[in-house]
Design a protein around this motif. Structure first.
Motif, PDB file in Angstrom:
ATOM      1  N   GLU A   1      -9.552 -13.550  -6.662  1.00 12.85           N
ATOM      2  CA  GLU A   1     -10.730 -13.006  -7.332  1.00 12.85           C
ATOM      3  C   GLU A   1     -11.485 -12.035  -6.419  1.00 12.85           C
ATOM      4  OE1 GLU A   1     -13.595 -12.128 -10.143  1.00 12.85           O
ATOM      5  OE2 GLU A   1     -11.581 -13.000 -10.330  1.00 12.85           O
ATOM      6  N   ARG A   2     -11.617 -12.389  -5.144  1.00 11.35           N
ATOM      7  CA  ARG A   2     -12.282 -11.463  -4.222  1.00 11.35           C
ATOM      8  C   ARG A   2     -11.466 -10.190  -4.056  1.00 11.35           C
ATOM      9  NH1 ARG A   2     -15.847 -10.515  -0.198  1.00 11.35           N
ATOM     10  NH2 ARG A   2     -15.080  -9.336   1.605  1.00 11.35           N
ATOM     11  N   GLU A   3     -10.164 -10.332  -3.952  1.00 14.60           N
ATOM     12  CA  GLU A   3      -9.293  -9.177  -3.813  1.00 14.60           C
ATOM     13  C   GLU A   3      -9.440  -8.243  -5.012  1.00 14.60           C
ATOM     14  OE1 GLU A   3      -4.938  -9.165  -2.036  1.00 14.60           O
ATOM     15  OE2 GLU A   3      -4.893  -9.491  -4.199  1.00 14.60           O
ATOM     16  N   ARG A   4      -9.487  -8.812  -6.201  1.00 18.49           N
ATOM     17  CA  ARG A   4      -9.671  -8.006  -7.417  1.00 18.49           C
ATOM     18  C   ARG A   4     -11.008  -7.277  -7.388  1.00 18.49           C
ATOM     19  NH1 ARG A   4     -12.799  -7.869 -11.221  1.00 18.49           N
ATOM     20  NH2 ARG A   4     -13.816  -9.800 -10.555  1.00 18.49           N
ATOM     21  N   ALA A   5     -12.067  -7.998  -7.022  1.00 15.56           N
ATOM     22  CA  ALA A   5     -13.397  -7.387  -6.995  1.00 15.56           C
ATOM     23  C   ALA A   5     -13.463  -6.247  -5.980  1.00 15.56           C
ATOM     24  CB  ALA A   5     -14.447  -8.452  -6.680  1.00 15.56           C
ATOM     25  N   LEU A   6     -12.862  -6.437  -4.812  1.00 14.37           N
ATOM     26  CA  LEU A   6     -12.853  -5.383  -3.808  1.00 14.37           C
ATOM     27  C   LEU A   6     -12.092  -4.161  -4.304  1.00 14.37           C
ATOM     28  CD1 LEU A   6     -12.219  -7.423  -0.523  1.00 14.37           C
ATOM     29  CD2 LEU A   6     -14.370  -6.370  -1.259  1.00 14.37           C
ATOM     30  N   ALA A   7     -10.978  -4.386  -4.974  1.00  7.45           N
ATOM     31  CA  ALA A   7     -10.178  -3.276  -5.480  1.00  7.45           C
ATOM     32  C   ALA A   7     -10.926  -2.497  -6.559  1.00  7.45           C
ATOM     33  CB  ALA A   7      -8.847  -3.795  -6.029  1.00  7.45           C
ATOM     34  N   GLU A   8     -11.735  -3.205  -7.339  1.00  5.15           N
ATOM     35  CA  GLU A   8     -12.465  -2.566  -8.435  1.00  5.15           C
ATOM     36  C   GLU A   8     -13.854  -2.103  -8.033  1.00  5.15           C
ATOM     37  OE1 GLU A   8     -12.469  -5.393 -11.593  1.00  5.15           O
ATOM     38  OE2 GLU A   8     -10.286  -5.253 -11.921  1.00  5.15           O
TER      39      GLU A   8
ATOM     40  N   PRO B   1      -7.702  -1.390  -0.761  1.00  7.99           N
ATOM     41  CA  PRO B   1      -7.385  -2.565  -1.575  1.00  7.99           C
ATOM     42  C   PRO B   1      -6.054  -3.199  -1.182  1.00  7.99           C
ATOM     43  CG  PRO B   1      -6.794  -0.593  -2.783  1.00  7.99           C
ATOM     44  CD  PRO B   1      -7.445  -0.127  -1.486  1.00  7.99           C
ATOM     45  N   THR B   2      -5.916  -4.478  -1.483  1.00  9.77           N
ATOM     46  CA  THR B   2      -4.654  -5.189  -1.312  1.00  9.77           C
ATOM     47  C   THR B   2      -4.324  -5.893  -2.619  1.00  9.77           C
ATOM     48  OG1 THR B   2      -5.809  -7.140  -0.471  1.00  9.77           O
ATOM     49  CG2 THR B   2      -5.024  -5.558   1.152  1.00  9.77           C
TER      50      THR B   2
ATOM     51  N   ARG C   1       0.797  -1.209   0.000  1.00 13.17           N
ATOM     52  CA  ARG C   1       0.000   0.000   0.000  1.00 13.17           C
ATOM     53  C   ARG C   1       0.835   1.266   0.000  1.00 13.17           C
ATOM     54  NH1 ARG C   1      -4.873  -0.460   4.182  1.00 13.17           N
ATOM     55  NH2 ARG C   1      -5.565   1.334   2.999  1.00 13.17           N
ATOM     56  N   ARG C   2       1.975   1.285   0.701  1.00 19.32           N
ATOM     57  CA  ARG C   2       2.681   2.545   0.899  1.00 19.32           C
ATOM     58  C   ARG C   2       4.175   2.453   0.666  1.00 19.32           C
ATOM     59  NH1 ARG C   2      -0.320   3.987   6.624  1.00 19.32           N
ATOM     60  NH2 ARG C   2      -2.426   4.163   5.791  1.00 19.32           N
ATOM     61  N   GLN C   3       4.639   1.459  -0.004  1.00 20.48           N
ATOM     62  CA  GLN C   3       6.084   1.296  -0.145  1.00 20.48           C
ATOM     63  C   GLN C   3       6.564   1.579  -1.559  1.00 20.48           C
ATOM     64  OE1 GLN C   3       7.696  -2.274   1.458  1.00 20.48           O
ATOM     65  NE2 GLN C   3       6.753  -1.991   3.440  1.00 20.48           N
TER      66      GLN C   3
ATOM     67  N   GLY D   1       1.096  -6.801  -8.043  1.00 21.55           N
ATOM     68  CA  GLY D   1      -0.171  -7.497  -8.052  1.00 21.55           C
ATOM     69  C   GLY D   1      -0.904  -7.389  -9.371  1.00 21.55           C
ATOM     70  N   ARG D   2      -0.805  -6.229 -10.014  1.00 21.72           N
ATOM     71  CA  ARG D   2      -1.579  -6.008 -11.230  1.00 21.72           C
ATOM     72  C   ARG D   2      -0.925  -6.600 -12.468  1.00 21.72           C
ATOM     73  NH1 ARG D   2      -3.252   0.350 -10.231  1.00 21.72           N
ATOM     74  NH2 ARG D   2      -4.897  -0.045  -8.693  1.00 21.72           N
ATOM     75  N   ARG D   3       0.424  -6.438 -12.571  1.00 20.15           N
ATOM     76  CA  ARG D   3       1.103  -6.865 -13.789  1.00 20.15           C
ATOM     77  C   ARG D   3       1.985  -8.077 -13.577  1.00 20.15           C
ATOM     78  NH1 ARG D   3       4.759  -3.220 -15.501  1.00 20.15           N
ATOM     79  NH2 ARG D   3       4.628  -1.766 -13.780  1.00 20.15           N
ATOM     80  N   GLY D   4       2.186  -8.475 -12.298  1.00 21.27           N
ATOM     81  CA  GLY D   4       3.005  -9.637 -12.027  1.00 21.27           C
ATOM     82  C   GLY D   4       4.454  -9.273 -11.803  1.00 21.27           C
TER      83      GLY D   4
END
Length: 231
Positions: free
Chosen positions: A187-194, A121-122, A25-27, A35-38
């Motif tokens: 999948e849940r993490e993605r949905a929460l972020a979006e 989000p995480t 989140r803050r680093q 997380g998004r692009r690998g």
């Protein structure tokens, strides 16, 4: 997972201690790309930002490979301590239970409780899902998992409650369980972020749904012999 020391592109901040709850989140700008692009693309951005134009492509490739492995180890270890503590607590609560569900909970709930503790989000669950598709990085994640005494004990205690399953069935279902936990959380993490709807309102409810499915998977009848006999 020991991050490289010193300066330069391999000295990334993910291996250092930080008071923030979620290292993504803050680093700095690396965290979300992980997380998004690998880790592959994220690592290229780190190496590219720290390597001058005069450095050979061969050196850059070796540096990128080392940095990528260091990143994966650093991130996994950053989260492992809290998950280990949660799993130790779950093991203590399970005691000498012979109920399959109690030991499935020891596998599932430390992960979901950890993700819940990070806020939103995480990116950690999606990071793990990305890493597990890369053969070399997959081995690193497996190695780090096997370093967990609590996880090894949970698996051993679960195996004692399952009765006699053919080795190939046990191995196959173990792979299914790993993928189910990994991708359901991602999948849940993605949905929460979006900000999109999720089937379950909380991570605790996600753990309940996962445990329901995994217990059913482990206790499902083995039908290979019956199918073969009917051919």
């Amino acid at each position: 997972m020991t991050p490289s020391g010193g300066g330069g592109p391999s000295a990334v901040p993910l291996g250092r201690r930080s008071p923030c709850r979620d290292p993504f989140r803050r680093q700095g700008p690396l965290n979300r790309p992980l997380g998004r692009r690998g880790p592959v693309q994220a690592t290229r951005s780190v190496v590219g930002s720290g390597v001058g134009a005069g450095v050979s492509g061969r050196w850059r490739g070796r540096k990128e490979a080392r940095t990528k492995a260091d990143l994966v180890r650093a991130v996994a270890r950053r989260h492992a301590g809290h998950i280990e503590a949660l799993r130790e607590r779950a093991l203590a609560a399970a005691g000498d239970s012979t109920d399959v569900r109690d030991w499935v909970d020891c596998l599932v709930r430390p992960v979901t409780e950890h993700l819940a503790s990070l806020g939103s989000p995480t990116w950690y669950a999606r990071f793990c899902a990305q890493v597990m598709t890369d053969p070399a990085l997959h081995e690193i994640m497996v190695e780090e998992s096997l370093a967990s005494p609590a996880l090894r004990e949970a698996v051993e205690r679960l195996n004692r409650t399952l009765g006699e399953l053919p080795p190939e069935v046990r191995a196959e279902r173990g792979q299914m369980v790993r993928l189910l936990i990994l991708h359901t959380c991602a999948e849940r993490e993605r949905a929460l972020a979006e900000g999109t709807p999720t089937p379950r309102a909380t991570w605790d409810e996600v753990a309940t749904g996962l445990a329901d499915a995994i217990v059913g998977l482990w206790l499902a009848p083995v039908g290979t012999a019956r199918r073969a006999a009917n051919r």
